[in-house]
Motif scaffolding. Sequence first.
Motif, PDB file in Angstrom:
ATOM      1  N   GLU A   5      39.978  39.965  46.074  1.00  0.00           N
ATOM      2  CA  GLU A   5      40.047  40.819  44.692  1.00  0.00           C
ATOM      3  C   GLU A   5      41.423  40.563  44.291  1.00  0.00           C
ATOM      4  OE1 GLU A   5      39.300  45.089  45.249  1.00  0.00           O
ATOM      5  OE2 GLU A   5      37.349  44.340  45.100  1.00  0.00           O
ATOM      6  N   THR A   6      41.507  40.571  42.736  1.00  0.00           N
ATOM      7  CA  THR A   6      42.699  40.236  42.213  1.00  0.00           C
ATOM      8  C   THR A   6      43.335  41.499  41.993  1.00  0.00           C
ATOM      9  OG1 THR A   6      41.757  40.375  40.119  1.00  0.00           O
ATOM     10  CG2 THR A   6      41.816  38.353  40.806  1.00  0.00           C
ATOM     11  N   ARG A   7      44.725  41.517  41.516  1.00  0.00           N
ATOM     12  CA  ARG A   7      45.371  42.962  41.027  1.00  0.00           C
ATOM     13  C   ARG A   7      44.516  43.817  40.260  1.00  0.00           C
ATOM     14  NH1 ARG A   7      51.503  42.772  39.412  1.00  0.00           N
ATOM     15  NH2 ARG A   7      50.563  42.467  37.741  1.00  0.00           N
ATOM     16  N   ASP A   8      43.993  42.771  38.995  1.00  0.00           N
ATOM     17  CA  ASP A   8      43.519  43.565  38.098  1.00  0.00           C
ATOM     18  C   ASP A   8      41.943  44.339  38.724  1.00  0.00           C
ATOM     19  OD1 ASP A   8      45.139  43.043  36.124  1.00  0.00           O
ATOM     20  OD2 ASP A   8      44.071  41.464  35.289  1.00  0.00           O
ATOM     21  N   GLN A   9      41.515  43.580  39.414  1.00  0.00           N
ATOM     22  CA  GLN A   9      40.254  44.393  39.968  1.00  0.00           C
ATOM     23  C   GLN A   9      40.431  45.325  40.977  1.00  0.00           C
ATOM     24  OE1 GLN A   9      38.751  40.541  41.873  1.00  0.00           O
ATOM     25  NE2 GLN A   9      37.636  39.825  40.086  1.00  0.00           N
ATOM     26  N   LYS A  10      41.681  45.231  41.803  1.00  0.00           N
ATOM     27  CA  LYS A  10      42.160  46.417  42.398  1.00  0.00           C
ATOM     28  C   LYS A  10      42.430  47.645  41.771  1.00  0.00           C
ATOM     29  CE  LYS A  10      43.671  44.410  46.806  1.00  0.00           C
ATOM     30  NZ  LYS A  10      43.798  43.052  46.926  1.00  0.00           N
ATOM     31  N   GLN A  11      43.010  47.281  40.527  1.00  0.00           N
ATOM     32  CA  GLN A  11      43.367  48.489  39.556  1.00  0.00           C
ATOM     33  C   GLN A  11      42.037  49.135  39.149  1.00  0.00           C
ATOM     34  OE1 GLN A  11      45.811  47.266  36.525  1.00  0.00           O
ATOM     35  NE2 GLN A  11      47.737  47.520  37.704  1.00  0.00           N
ATOM     36  N   PHE A  12      41.060  48.220  38.781  1.00  0.00           N
ATOM     37  CA  PHE A  12      39.883  48.608  38.196  1.00  0.00           C
ATOM     38  C   PHE A  12      39.155  49.628  39.298  1.00  0.00           C
ATOM     39  CE2 PHE A  12      34.836  48.004  37.527  1.00  0.00           C
ATOM     40  CZ  PHE A  12      35.072  48.730  36.022  1.00  0.00           C
ATOM     41  N   ARG A  13      39.081  49.296  40.621  1.00  0.00           N
ATOM     42  CA  ARG A  13      38.410  49.804  41.702  1.00  0.00           C
ATOM     43  C   ARG A  13      39.009  51.162  41.783  1.00  0.00           C
ATOM     44  NH1 ARG A  13      35.508  48.654  45.879  1.00  0.00           N
ATOM     45  NH2 ARG A  13      35.628  46.347  45.760  1.00  0.00           N
ATOM     46  N   GLN A  14      40.328  51.198  41.812  1.00  0.00           N
ATOM     47  CA  GLN A  14      41.105  52.682  41.733  1.00  0.00           C
ATOM     48  C   GLN A  14      40.831  53.553  40.793  1.00  0.00           C
ATOM     49  OE1 GLN A  14      42.664  53.197  44.598  1.00  0.00           O
ATOM     50  NE2 GLN A  14      42.564  55.215  43.848  1.00  0.00           N
ATOM     51  N   GLU A  15      40.413  52.797  39.562  1.00  0.00           N
ATOM     52  CA  GLU A  15      40.158  53.592  38.324  1.00  0.00           C
ATOM     53  C   GLU A  15      38.686  54.204  38.518  1.00  0.00           C
ATOM     54  OE1 GLU A  15      39.240  53.105  33.619  1.00  0.00           O
ATOM     55  OE2 GLU A  15      40.015  51.287  34.556  1.00  0.00           O
ATOM     56  N   VAL A  16      37.886  53.515  38.887  1.00  0.00           N
ATOM     57  CA  VAL A  16      36.561  53.975  39.413  1.00  0.00           C
ATOM     58  C   VAL A  16      36.518  54.991  40.265  1.00  0.00           C
ATOM     59  CG1 VAL A  16      34.086  53.259  40.023  1.00  0.00           C
ATOM     60  CG2 VAL A  16      35.636  51.721  38.535  1.00  0.00           C
ATOM     61  N   ARG A  17      37.162  54.976  41.230  1.00  0.00           N
ATOM     62  CA  ARG A  17      37.274  55.668  42.512  1.00  0.00           C
ATOM     63  C   ARG A  17      37.791  56.949  41.946  1.00  0.00           C
ATOM     64  NH1 ARG A  17      39.423  53.491  48.021  1.00  0.00           N
ATOM     65  NH2 ARG A  17      37.815  52.197  47.791  1.00  0.00           N
ATOM     66  N   ASP A  18      38.746  56.878  41.176  1.00  0.00           N
ATOM     67  CA  ASP A  18      39.487  58.321  40.830  1.00  0.00           C
ATOM     68  C   ASP A  18      38.688  58.967  40.036  1.00  0.00           C
ATOM     69  OD1 ASP A  18      41.843  57.546  42.001  1.00  0.00           O
ATOM     70  OD2 ASP A  18      42.974  57.157  40.363  1.00  0.00           O
ATOM     71  N   TRP A  19      37.791  58.286  39.080  1.00  0.00           N
ATOM     72  CA  TRP A  19      36.913  59.020  38.103  1.00  0.00           C
ATOM     73  C   TRP A  19      35.650  59.636  38.904  1.00  0.00           C
ATOM     74  CZ3 TRP A  19      31.649  58.742  36.649  1.00  0.00           C
ATOM     75  CH2 TRP A  19      31.430  59.145  35.365  1.00  0.00           C
ATOM     76  N   LEU A  20      35.335  58.955  39.986  1.00  0.00           N
ATOM     77  CA  LEU A  20      34.177  59.527  40.547  1.00  0.00           C
ATOM     78  C   LEU A  20      34.605  60.477  41.492  1.00  0.00           C
ATOM     79  CD1 LEU A  20      32.585  55.961  41.931  1.00  0.00           C
ATOM     80  CD2 LEU A  20      31.336  57.576  40.568  1.00  0.00           C
TER      81      LEU A  20
END
Length: 414
Positions: A9-24
Motif C-alpha cells: 500500500e502506498t502512502r496515498d492509499q494508506k491515507q485514503f484508508r484512514q479517511e474511509v475508516r474515520d468516515w465509517l
Amino acid sequence: MDFAIVDTETRDQKQFRQEVRDWLEKNVPEDRKQPVDSRDLDSDDYQWVLAFRRALGKKGWLYPTFPKEYGGGGLTGDHESIIEEEITRSNALRIGVTPQMVFPGIQVWGTEEQRQRFLKPLVTGEKACWYKMTEPQSGADLAGIQTHAVRDGDDWLITGQNVFISSGTGDDRPDWLYGLAITDPNAPRHRNMGMFMIPFPSPGLEIRSMNLLTNGDESHFIFLDNVRVPGDHLIGGDHQGWQVGSTSREVEHGGAGRAAPRDPVMENLVEYAKTTKVNGVTLGKNPVVQQATMDAYTDAHVQALMLKRTYWLYHNRMEVQHEGHMANVHGRDSSLRQTLRAREVMKMYSLLGTKEPGAPHGGAEEVDQRQKAGQNHAGGSTNIIRVILARRIGISRTEERAPVTPATAGQITG
Ligand SMILES: Cc1cc2nc3c(=O)[nH]c(=O)nc-3n(C[C@H](O)[C@H](O)[C@H](O)COP(=O)(O)OP(=O)(O)OC[C@H]3O[C@@H](n4cnc5c(N)ncnc54)[C@H](O)[C@@H]3O)c2cc1C
C-alpha cells in the motif's frame, strides 16, 4: 491496480484508508451493526441501509469504479478494495438492495438516455432494482421462461410469475424489476425475448414474501397480470434480451471477481482452535482439529486468490473467459466444505443458534450452515456453472466465449 499478495500500500492509499475508516466510524452507529442472523433484520434497518447507501453514493464510494457520469466514484480497483475492506471491518448493516448483476446489462446495452434514467439513480443509491429471472418452471434452464410481453401501442403488457427474487426484508419493495419476457413466441429460443425495467408499483404487479429457512423473507414470489411497461423501458432490442441477460449473468457467475474477499467461517475456526481448551489442552493441538482447520484455511486463501485474480483481470479490461466461473465452482463447493469442517471442529456447538446461550460466535456457524445450502443454489446452481466452464475451456459439445461485459465495453474506470 496491482495484483499484489504482499502489503504494498502506498502512502496515498494508506491515507485514503484512514479517511474511509474515520468516515465509517462517524457514520455507522453501534445499533446499526450486522446481526449474526440476517433474519433478525427489519424494515427500519432497511431504511437505514438506504440512507447509508445514499451517503456512500454522494462520496462516490458506493460503486467506486463506475464512471462519474453514471453516478460512480471514477476511482480505481485499489480504492474499491480499500473501501470494501473498511466497510467489512465497520460491520455496517448489510441488506440486499440492488443485486450487482442488474447493472451490467444496462451499462452495456442501454441507450445513453436509459443509462442516465435507470443506471445513475441506482449507482448513487437513490433507487433500488431487483433481478427478476427465475420462474417456477425455469431456473437452471432460464431460456425456458414463460413470462410474455405483448405489444400494446408503444407499451408492452407483461404477464407471468417468478420465484426466489431476492432483496430487502419482507415488506421492502424496489423501484424497478429487471427481467426477461418472451416478446416473440414464434422466434427461435434465445432470440425470442426482451429485457425490461418494470416499474414498481404498477397495476397488476404483486410481490409476496417466500420466507425461506435459508434467507428468511428476503426472497419473493412475483406475479404479473398484464402489467403495462412503457416501450422505452426495454433494454436492447425486443429480440436481444438473451444477450442483455448474458452480460448480466457473466458478472453474476463471477466474471468480475471480488475486490476484498474474506471467509468468516475460516477466521472463526482458527480463532476457536486457538482459544478453546478441552481438559486443559488447546483444541488446535488435537491432530484431527488441526487437519480440518488447515484445510479450511487453505480453501479460504485459494478462493480469495482466485477472486482477486479475476477482479484484477476485469479491472485491467482483459478478457475473463473461464476464471470467474472456476472461482464460482470452487467457492460454492469449498463453502460447503467449510460448514462440514465447522461441524468437525466445533462438534455439536456448531449447531447452536443465535438464541442459544453459549453458542460460539453468537451462533454464526448454525446460521452459516443454513445459508450456505441456499447460496449454493442461487445464481444458476453449481452444475450449470460447470456446464458453462466446460464450454469455455473447450471440452463440451458446444464452445463459447464470454459475452461483452462493462470492462470489455470500457464502462469501468479501472
Ligand atoms: C437464496 C436464493 C436467492 C435467489 N435469488 C434470486 C434472485 O434474486 N433472482 C432470480 O432471478 N433468482 C434467484 N434465485 C433462483 C436461482 O437462480 C435458481 O434457484 C437457480 O437458477 C436454479 O433454478 P431452480 O431452483 O429452478 O432449479 P432447477 O432448474 O429445477 O434445477 C434443479 C437441479 O438440476 C440441475 N440441472 C438442471 N438443468 C441442468 C443441466 N442442463 N445440466 C446439469 N444440471 C442441471 C441444477 O443444477 C439443479 O441442481 C435464488 C435462489 C436462492 C436459493
